[in-house]
Design a protein around this motif. Sequence first.
Motif, PDB file in Angstrom:
ATOM      1  N   ALA A 188      24.422   6.580   1.202  1.00  0.00           N
ATOM      2  CA  ALA A 188      24.746   6.612   2.332  1.00  0.00           C
ATOM      3  C   ALA A 188      24.095   7.205   3.390  1.00  0.00           C
ATOM      4  O   ALA A 188      24.012   8.387   2.867  1.00  0.00           O
ATOM      5  N   VAL A 189      23.943   7.117   4.743  1.00  0.00           N
ATOM      6  CA  VAL A 189      23.519   7.523   5.442  1.00  0.00           C
ATOM      7  C   VAL A 189      24.097   8.325   6.306  1.00  0.00           C
ATOM      8  O   VAL A 189      25.468   7.760   6.821  1.00  0.00           O
ATOM      9  N   VAL A 190      24.972   9.254   6.653  1.00  0.00           N
ATOM     10  CA  VAL A 190      25.269  10.397   7.060  1.00  0.00           C
ATOM     11  C   VAL A 190      25.118  10.959   8.718  1.00  0.00           C
ATOM     12  O   VAL A 190      23.965  11.319   8.266  1.00  0.00           O
ATOM     13  N   GLU A 191      25.953  10.546   9.315  1.00  0.00           N
ATOM     14  CA  GLU A 191      25.598  10.709  10.556  1.00  0.00           C
ATOM     15  C   GLU A 191      25.857  12.634  11.185  1.00  0.00           C
ATOM     16  O   GLU A 191      25.383  13.186  12.238  1.00  0.00           O
ATOM     17  N   PHE A 192      27.489  12.464  10.787  1.00  0.00           N
ATOM     18  CA  PHE A 192      27.754  13.653  10.963  1.00  0.00           C
ATOM     19  C   PHE A 192      28.311  14.741  10.429  1.00  0.00           C
ATOM     20  O   PHE A 192      28.440  14.156   8.975  1.00  0.00           O
ATOM     21  N   VAL A 193      28.197  15.886  10.016  1.00  0.00           N
ATOM     22  CA  VAL A 193      28.159  17.068   9.047  1.00  0.00           C
ATOM     23  C   VAL A 193      28.373  17.990   9.422  1.00  0.00           C
ATOM     24  O   VAL A 193      27.496  18.907  10.078  1.00  0.00           O
ATOM     25  N   THR A 194      29.004  19.508   8.680  1.00  0.00           N
ATOM     26  CA  THR A 194      28.835  20.816   9.065  1.00  0.00           C
ATOM     27  C   THR A 194      27.425  21.270   8.140  1.00  0.00           C
ATOM     28  O   THR A 194      27.729  21.280   7.654  1.00  0.00           O
ATOM     29  N   HIS A 195      27.402  22.411   9.153  1.00  0.00           N
ATOM     30  CA  HIS A 195      26.642  22.507   8.367  1.00  0.00           C
ATOM     31  C   HIS A 195      26.846  23.530   7.381  1.00  0.00           C
ATOM     32  O   HIS A 195      25.969  23.779   6.080  1.00  0.00           O
ATOM     33  N   GLN A 243       6.358   6.635  -1.985  1.00  0.00           N
ATOM     34  CA  GLN A 243       6.370   5.769  -2.529  1.00  0.00           C
ATOM     35  C   GLN A 243       7.841   5.437  -2.547  1.00  0.00           C
ATOM     36  O   GLN A 243       8.465   4.183  -3.192  1.00  0.00           O
ATOM     37  N   TRP A 244       9.144   6.582  -2.524  1.00  0.00           N
ATOM     38  CA  TRP A 244      10.183   5.836  -2.875  1.00  0.00           C
ATOM     39  C   TRP A 244      10.880   5.089  -1.349  1.00  0.00           C
ATOM     40  O   TRP A 244      11.319   4.710  -1.814  1.00  0.00           O
ATOM     41  N   LEU A 245      10.517   6.056  -0.580  1.00  0.00           N
ATOM     42  CA  LEU A 245      10.739   4.663   0.782  1.00  0.00           C
ATOM     43  C   LEU A 245       9.974   3.434   0.303  1.00  0.00           C
ATOM     44  O   LEU A 245      10.842   2.466   0.721  1.00  0.00           O
ATOM     45  N   LEU A 246       8.844   3.375  -0.304  1.00  0.00           N
ATOM     46  CA  LEU A 246       8.315   2.144  -0.500  1.00  0.00           C
ATOM     47  C   LEU A 246       8.642   0.769  -1.424  1.00  0.00           C
ATOM     48  O   LEU A 246       8.870  -0.287  -0.868  1.00  0.00           O
ATOM     49  N   ILE A 247       9.271   1.835  -2.399  1.00  0.00           N
ATOM     50  CA  ILE A 247       9.564   0.928  -3.714  1.00  0.00           C
ATOM     51  C   ILE A 247      11.160   0.913  -3.335  1.00  0.00           C
ATOM     52  O   ILE A 247      11.962  -0.512  -3.140  1.00  0.00           O
ATOM     53  N   ASN A 248      12.299   1.033  -2.520  1.00  0.00           N
ATOM     54  CA  ASN A 248      13.001   1.291  -1.788  1.00  0.00           C
ATOM     55  C   ASN A 248      13.390   0.839  -0.287  1.00  0.00           C
ATOM     56  O   ASN A 248      13.831   1.399   0.338  1.00  0.00           O
ATOM     57  N   GLU A 249      12.586   0.201  -0.454  1.00  0.00           N
ATOM     58  CA  GLU A 249      12.604  -1.556   0.855  1.00  0.00           C
ATOM     59  C   GLU A 249      13.335  -1.194   2.106  1.00  0.00           C
ATOM     60  O   GLU A 249      13.681  -1.241   2.668  1.00  0.00           O
ATOM     61  N   ASN A 250      14.575  -1.652   0.581  1.00  0.00           N
ATOM     62  CA  ASN A 250      15.889  -2.292   1.453  1.00  0.00           C
ATOM     63  C   ASN A 250      16.474  -1.179   1.858  1.00  0.00           C
ATOM     64  O   ASN A 250      17.089  -0.978   3.166  1.00  0.00           O
ATOM     65  N   CYS A 251      16.536   0.570   1.415  1.00  0.00           N
ATOM     66  CA  CYS A 251      16.976   1.567   1.642  1.00  0.00           C
ATOM     67  C   CYS A 251      15.957   1.806   3.258  1.00  0.00           C
ATOM     68  O   CYS A 251      17.087   2.399   4.264  1.00  0.00           O
ATOM     69  N   THR A 252      15.065   2.027   3.242  1.00  0.00           N
ATOM     70  CA  THR A 252      14.127   2.290   4.290  1.00  0.00           C
ATOM     71  C   THR A 252      14.548   1.456   5.765  1.00  0.00           C
ATOM     72  O   THR A 252      14.086   1.361   6.764  1.00  0.00           O
ATOM     73  N   GLN A 253      14.420   0.051   5.261  1.00  0.00           N
ATOM     74  CA  GLN A 253      15.365  -0.495   6.422  1.00  0.00           C
ATOM     75  C   GLN A 253      16.202  -0.589   7.189  1.00  0.00           C
ATOM     76  O   GLN A 253      16.229  -0.986   8.631  1.00  0.00           O
ATOM     77  N   ARG A 254      17.052  -0.232   6.686  1.00  0.00           N
ATOM     78  CA  ARG A 254      18.544   0.282   6.851  1.00  0.00           C
ATOM     79  C   ARG A 254      18.253   1.563   7.645  1.00  0.00           C
ATOM     80  O   ARG A 254      19.094   2.018   8.363  1.00  0.00           O
ATOM     81  N   MET A 255      17.950   2.255   6.852  1.00  0.00           N
ATOM     82  CA  MET A 255      17.246   3.439   7.651  1.00  0.00           C
ATOM     83  C   MET A 255      15.997   3.287   9.209  1.00  0.00           C
ATOM     84  O   MET A 255      15.748   4.364  10.211  1.00  0.00           O
TER      85      MET A 255
END
Length: 285
Positions: free
Chosen positions: A164-171, A225-237
């Motif tokens: 999951a992509v977290v948008e807001f979180v405490t430090h 390499q992880w970003l290229l292999i998991n391209e569905n994640c990279t597209q969402r990002m």
Amino acid sequence: MFLTAKILVFALSGFLRVAAAFDIGLSTKCVVIPKEMDMCHKIGYSEMRLPNLMGHTSMGEVILKSTTWQHLAHTDCHPHLRTFLCSLFAPVCLDTFIHPCRSMCVAVRDSCAPVLACHGHPWPHSLDCDRFPADEDMCLASLTKEYKHLHKVLPKPACQACPAVVEFVTHKRVLEVFCANNFVKVKLSKKRTVFGDQEYNIECQVEFITQGSLLPYETQSMIQQWLLINENCTQRMTPTHRPMVYLLVGNIEEGVILVNQVYRWQRRDSQLTLATQKWRYHKCL
């Protein structure tokens, strides 16, 4: 014959196993490897035979078919993937065709088929390893064992469900996560190639919690390499073509890279900025 074999040995950096030559009997010509075939540049030779070993008879067909493999080549799923593919799509211009050995095909397939599966594609029938000659024939053999002795074996990125992509979180929460993982700052942007495919520009800055034997540039390469292999994640990002910055948080488990959490780093996000500033002096419990 031996002179030809020696030339090929030099050009292909020692992949050749010498026995009997194999010629498919086609009338072929030598042509320069086109600039569009990026994966077949800097492989030891600059001219290829046409038609090639995939049965492509025109350069337009070669370029079109080979571009579908460019993305896989960039993942570095096997050290000999480019040699294997280019021996078929852009065979070296000698008086005989030199096939890849069955052992090379099997080694590449076993490493790269999971990456294709991650993108929803099976290993193609056109690259069925049974079609290639056994190692006792003249062919390009896999040197995986020798490669492991000469090069450091690095962890491999995993094909995984997108965190999951977290948008807001405490430090404070971010610091807790940092204590349990390694993390990397990634700047992503994308563009379309001339063939309409997505191409990503990836910039990484690595921060180690537990560095071990890995160097920063090695970790950067593995995250890419992880970003290229998991391209569905990279597209969402990268929903737009505007560059975006993320913190990727993960670990290396049993030789496999796993990304556990993704934080979007926006300019107004003071909590992530504060967490990274405090990290230098933070003591994990």
